[in-house]
Design an enzyme around this catalytic site. Structure first.
Site, short mmCIF file in Angstrom:
data_model
loop_
_atom_site.label_atom_id
_atom_site.label_comp_id
_atom_site.label_asym_id
_atom_site.label_seq_id
_atom_site.Cartn_x
_atom_site.Cartn_y
_atom_site.Cartn_z
N HIS A 67 1.35 -1.24 0.13
CA HIS A 67 0.20 -0.42 -0.13
C HIS A 67 0.50 1.41 -0.52
O HIS A 67 2.20 0.92 0.71
CB HIS A 67 -1.35 -0.14 1.37
N ASP A 127 3.56 -4.08 7.84
CA ASP A 127 1.84 -3.17 7.80
C ASP A 127 0.82 -3.90 7.68
O ASP A 127 0.82 -5.01 6.89
CB ASP A 127 1.94 -2.54 6.24
N GLN A 175 -4.19 -4.96 7.38
CA GLN A 175 -5.11 -5.92 6.66
C GLN A 175 -5.51 -7.10 8.16
O GLN A 175 -5.93 -7.83 7.92
CB GLN A 175 -5.02 -5.83 5.37
N LYS A 186 -9.95 -0.75 11.12
CA LYS A 186 -10.65 -1.74 9.82
C LYS A 186 -10.92 -2.38 10.63
O LYS A 186 -10.93 -3.79 10.09
CB LYS A 186 -9.21 -1.76 9.33
N CYS A 243 -4.97 2.10 -3.53
CA CYS A 243 -3.52 3.18 -2.82
C CYS A 243 -2.19 1.93 -2.77
O CYS A 243 -1.59 1.40 -2.35
CB CYS A 243 -3.85 3.26 -1.68
#
Ligand code: PMP
Length: 404
Positions: free
Chosen positions: A117, A194, A197, A220, A360
Site C-alpha cells: 500500500h 504493515d 489488513q 478496519k 492505493c
C-alpha cells in the site's frame, strides 16, 4: 460454514439490506463500540495526563486501559511498546521518519515489496531521498505471492530495513512474516510490518510474528477512525526519534532544547485520540468475544465460496492467489471489457458495495497489468448471501456489457 449471522443486529448501518463488501477500506462499527464511546463521553471525558481532578484521572485510566488491552490483544510483552497514532499511515511514517532518518545513510538499502500500500511505500521513498539510501523492492510471483527466492537474493548485508505488508489489501496475499523477519534479522535488518489488513482478520501475536515494528488502524477492526497503533519492540523504539514535537511528549523544555518523555509517550505529541481509544478497546473486546481464529476461519470460508463462484462468471479474472493458502478475505477482480468503476456502479445499483480503483497500490496495479480492480472484502457481518448478490451483480454487468 462458521455462523456469525447472530452478530448482524449489532450493525444498524446494515439494516437497509446493503451487501457491504468494503471492510478492507473501513469496517462498520457494532453497537457496543458506539455505546462505549458514547458512555465514556457522557460520564468520564476530560483531557488525559494533565489534570489532578477526578474526571481527568478517570479519562487517563480509560486511555491507559485501552493501551493495556491492545498490548494483551497482540501479545506485547509490555504496554510501553504500544504507541497510539492517528492510524496505520501515521504509524508507518513514525517508523520511516523517526527510525529511518536516524538510522539510514547512503550505503544502506531499504527493501520493500511491489505489493505494498502507498502507506508503506511513499514514506520510504521520502526517507530514501533525504538519506541517500537505496530503495529496492521484492517482486510478486505470477501466482500473486511474494517472491521469496528474489527476497533471499536481495537480502544483502547492506539492507537495513525490510518494509512488508502482513496482508495485501489488493491480493489478499499474506506473506510469511516470521520467515521474512528471521531472514532479515540474520543480516541485521529491522522489519516493519504493515498489518492494517492483518490484525483485524487473523490472530496476531507480535512475538510469533518476529517483526520489530507493526502498524495497524482501529477503523478496519470495528473501531473508530482517528486512532491506530504502532507496536515496536523496545530496543527498536529506543532507536527511534519522535516524529512530532509538542505537548505531552517532553520531559524538560527550555527555549532552545528539550528532552523526551519515556516511551511510549514521547511518540504521542499533543492531545491523543481519547474517545477513540475507548472505542478501540470496545472493538477488541467485541472481536475477542467472537474469537480471532473463528473470524479468520469465517473470512476464509467466504473467500473459498467467492473464488469458486466468481471463477464461473464469464469474463471475470481474480487478481490474487486462487487458493486459500496464506490468503485473507480480500478478493480483487477485473472483468473483460468493463472498467472497474463501471462494475462497482452497476453492483451498487444491486445494493452491493465494493471498492474500485487502484486501492492505493499503483505500483502493484502496474505489475498486474491493470489500471484498476473491483475489490470485495469480507468481515464478520458478511455471509454467503452477500456473495450470491455479488455474483448476480457481476452476471448482470456482463449482460449489460455483452460479456460472454
Ligand atoms: N496499509 C494497508 C494494507 C491498508 O489497506 C491501509 C488502508 N487502506 C493502510 C495501510 C492505511 O491505513 P490508514 O488509512 O487507516 O492509515
Amino acid at each position: 460454514m462458521t455462523d456469525l449471522s447472530y452478530l448482524k443486529d449489532d450493525f444498524p448501518v446494515l439494516d437497509d439490506g446493503v451487501h457491504f463488501l468494503d471492510s478492507g477500506a473501513s469496517s462498520q462499527k457494532p453497537i457496543p463500540v458506539l455505546e462505549a464511546m458514547d458512555n465514556f463521553a457522557r460520564t468520564s471525558y476530560a483531557n488525559v495526563h494533565r489534570g489532578a481532578y477526578k474526571l481527568s484521572v478517570a479519562s487517563t485510566d480509560a486511555y491507559e486501559a485501552a493501551r493495556r488491552r491492545v498490548a494483551e490483544f497482540i501479545g506485547s510483552s509490555t504496554d510501553d511498546e504500544v504507541v497510539f497514532t492517528r492510524g496505520a499511515t501515521t504509524a508507518l511514517n513514525t517508523v520511516a521518519f523517526g527510525w529511518g532518518l536516524e538510522n539510514l545513510g547512503e550505503d544502506d538499502i531499504i527493501l520493500s515489496t511491489e505489493m505494498e500500500h502507498h502507506a508503506n511505500l511513499v514514506p520510504w521513498q521520502m526517507v530514501a531521498k533525504r538519506t541517500g539510501a537505496t530503495l529496492d523492492h521484492i517482486p510478486v510471483t505470477e501466482d500473486h505471492r511474494l517472491d521469496m527466492d528474489a527476497y533471499a537474493e536481495k537480502l544483502v548485508p547492506r539492507v537495513k530495513v525490510v518494509a512488508v505488508t502482513g496482508m495485501s489489501n489488493v491480493l489478499g496475499t499474506m506473506p510469511d512474516i516470521p520467515t521474512i523477519a528471521e531472514m532479515a534479522h540474520a543480516v541485521g535488518a529491522r522489519v516493519v510490518v504493515d498489518a492494517a489488513q492483518l490484525v483485524p482478520h487473523a490472530p496476531v501475536d507480535v512475538q510469533e510474528l518476529g517483526a520489530d515494528f507493526v502498524a495497524f488502524s482501529s477503523h478496519k477492526m470495528l473501531g473508530p477512525t482517528g486512532i491506530g497503533v504502532l507496536w515496536g519492540r523496545m530496543d527498536a523504539l529506543e532507536e527511534t526519534e519522535p516524529f512530532e514535537g509538542g505537548g505531552e511528549m517532553i520531559s524538560e523544555v527550555s527555549l532552545h532544547d528539550a528532552t523526551w518523555a519515556p516511551i511510549p509517550h514521547r511518540f504521542e505529541a499533543g492531545t491523543p485520540p481519547i474517545i477513540e481509544a475507548v472505542g478501540l478497546h470496545a472493538a477488541i473486546d467485541y472481536l475477542d468475544s467472537i474469537g480471532m481464529e473463528k473470524i479468520f476461519q469465517h473470512d476464509q470460508e467466504l473467500t473459498a465460496i467467492a473464488l469458486e463462484r466468481l471463477g464461473d462468471v464469464p469474463g471475470v479474472t481474480i487478481q490474487g492467489p486462487n487458493d486459500l493458502d496464506r490468503r485473507g478475505g480480500v478478493v480483487s477482480m477485473t472483468m473483460d471489457g468493463i472498467h472497474a468503476h463501471d462494475l462497482a456502479t452497476i453492483l451498487d445499483e444491486q445494493n452491493v458495495a465494493v471498492r474500485a480503483g487502484h486501492h492505493c497500490a499503483k505500483p502493484l496495479m502496474k505489475c498486474l497489468g491493470v489500471a484498476a480492480t473491483a475489490r470485495a472484502s469480507f468481515y464478520v457481518y458478511n455471509e454467503e448471501a452477500d456473495i450470491d448478490a455479488l455474483v448476480a451483480g457481476l452476471r448482470r454487468a456482463g449482460e449489460l456489457f455483452g460479456v460472454n
